[in-house]
Write a protein that holds these residues in place. Sequence first.
Motif, PDB file in Angstrom:
ATOM      1  N   ILE A  27       0.864  -1.195   0.000  1.00 30.90           N
ATOM      2  CA  ILE A  27       0.000   0.000   0.000  1.00 30.90           C
ATOM      3  C   ILE A  27       0.895   1.236   0.000  1.00 30.90           C
ATOM      4  O   ILE A  27       1.881   1.300   0.751  1.00 30.90           O
ATOM      5  CB  ILE A  27      -0.995   0.015   1.193  1.00 30.90           C
ATOM      6  CG1 ILE A  27      -1.903   1.264   1.120  1.00 30.90           C
ATOM      7  CG2 ILE A  27      -0.314  -0.053   2.559  1.00 30.90           C
ATOM      8  CD1 ILE A  27      -3.128   1.205   2.050  1.00 30.90           C
ATOM      9  N   ALA A  41      -3.017   2.849   7.856  1.00 36.67           N
ATOM     10  CA  ALA A  41      -2.484   1.842   6.917  1.00 36.67           C
ATOM     11  C   ALA A  41      -1.707   0.780   7.694  1.00 36.67           C
ATOM     12  O   ALA A  41      -1.813  -0.424   7.397  1.00 36.67           O
ATOM     13  CB  ALA A  41      -1.590   2.515   5.874  1.00 36.67           C
ATOM     14  N   LEU A  58       0.840  -7.179   4.253  1.00 35.37           N
ATOM     15  CA  LEU A  58       0.738  -5.869   3.597  1.00 35.37           C
ATOM     16  C   LEU A  58       1.907  -4.977   4.016  1.00 35.37           C
ATOM     17  O   LEU A  58       2.035  -4.621   5.185  1.00 35.37           O
ATOM     18  CB  LEU A  58      -0.601  -5.199   3.982  1.00 35.37           C
ATOM     19  CG  LEU A  58      -0.853  -3.804   3.414  1.00 35.37           C
ATOM     20  CD1 LEU A  58      -1.015  -3.841   1.890  1.00 35.37           C
ATOM     21  CD2 LEU A  58      -2.107  -3.180   4.049  1.00 35.37           C
ATOM     22  N   LEU A  83      -2.687  -1.403  -3.263  1.00 31.58           N
ATOM     23  CA  LEU A  83      -3.618  -0.494  -2.597  1.00 31.58           C
ATOM     24  C   LEU A  83      -2.987   0.884  -2.431  1.00 31.58           C
ATOM     25  O   LEU A  83      -1.755   1.010  -2.411  1.00 31.58           O
ATOM     26  CB  LEU A  83      -3.962  -1.018  -1.192  1.00 31.58           C
ATOM     27  CG  LEU A  83      -4.582  -2.411  -1.064  1.00 31.58           C
ATOM     28  CD1 LEU A  83      -4.575  -2.846   0.403  1.00 31.58           C
ATOM     29  CD2 LEU A  83      -6.008  -2.417  -1.591  1.00 31.58           C
ATOM     30  N   ALA A 236      -8.001   0.195  -4.578  1.00 33.61           N
ATOM     31  CA  ALA A 236      -7.211  -0.985  -4.933  1.00 33.61           C
ATOM     32  C   ALA A 236      -6.954  -0.928  -6.430  1.00 33.61           C
ATOM     33  O   ALA A 236      -7.714  -0.302  -7.179  1.00 33.61           O
ATOM     34  CB  ALA A 236      -7.973  -2.255  -4.598  1.00 33.61           C
TER      35      ALA A 236
END
Length: 325
Positions: A27, A41, A58, A83, A236
Amino acid sequence: MAFPRPTILALALLALAAPARAEDLRIGLITPPPHQWTRSANHLAAELSAETDGRLNLAVFPSGQLGNEAQMLQQLQSGALDLAFLTVGELSNRDENFGILTAPFLVDTAEQAAQLLEGPTASALQDNLGALGLHGLGYGMAGMRIVLLSKPLEEGGTVAGRKIRTVPLTQELDFWTRAGAAPTPLPLPELFDAYTNGQIDGMQLDFEGTFNNRFHDYSAVVLDTEHMIFPMVAVASARKWQSYSEEDRALITRLVAAETAQIREAYPQIDADYRAKLVGAGATVVKAGPEIFGDAVTTWYEAWRQKTPLLIQLETEAKALREQE
Ligand code: BEZ
């Protein structure tokens, strides 16, 4: 001696018992580590890992480590990035309808801003993300926009003639031009140098960014205008989205929605806390209204209602929220 051949059932049982393949996701965002968007996040990454026993990993790239938003958008479109938490800057420059969310004095408070972003017009706007190669996962927001000036504003004065930092977003640049200022688009990381060396003599930001960067130390006045919402769009990559299992898509949708909801809920208090910190630090915080922008608010709406008629629908929703108070 011949061994019995495994039956189809046995093979299927084996496949079920095998651990699902670990997946590395990424991300990207432009905010620095202490900022609420980055904290959210990181929390998302922890939740994804916890809910999948570490299968979905992630990695968070804050502070524009993957590039600016235009570059991140390209990575999302190609599937190089999974993302992102984006401002509406780049989105508006590709689809002007996103700029309606930054209309001046649309709402009176951050609470109303959060409600407007949950409303039908903003929600439906996310469908336009498909044409940009993105899949919308909901809106967050930053603090309401305020104005900092390095030199004082005289009684009854306007911002005309000042060189003001903005984000590169057509509607915002147009607003400041109409106010007679010279809008100067600059990304967050370049702001400090530009302000302290006099390249700009004012900026549009929020209470949080002002305090955390100590911009009040270089400002004659912090104008509490709260004149604009600053939405965040959680997206996304549409290309990557197709590659996830249905179960993973549902999980990511649920967890990102929880983060964006938390961000929307948190910002009214974040704004109030940072405003109080600025006052406590001795900053000159002065309430100011549309008059400091001359007739820019009126003429901006006249122009943008024509260019993006969806604005009229959003204004109707915003009016209903203002009247609820
Ligand atoms: C800004 O560029 O002003 C900004 C970007 C992201 C979050 C908050 C502010």
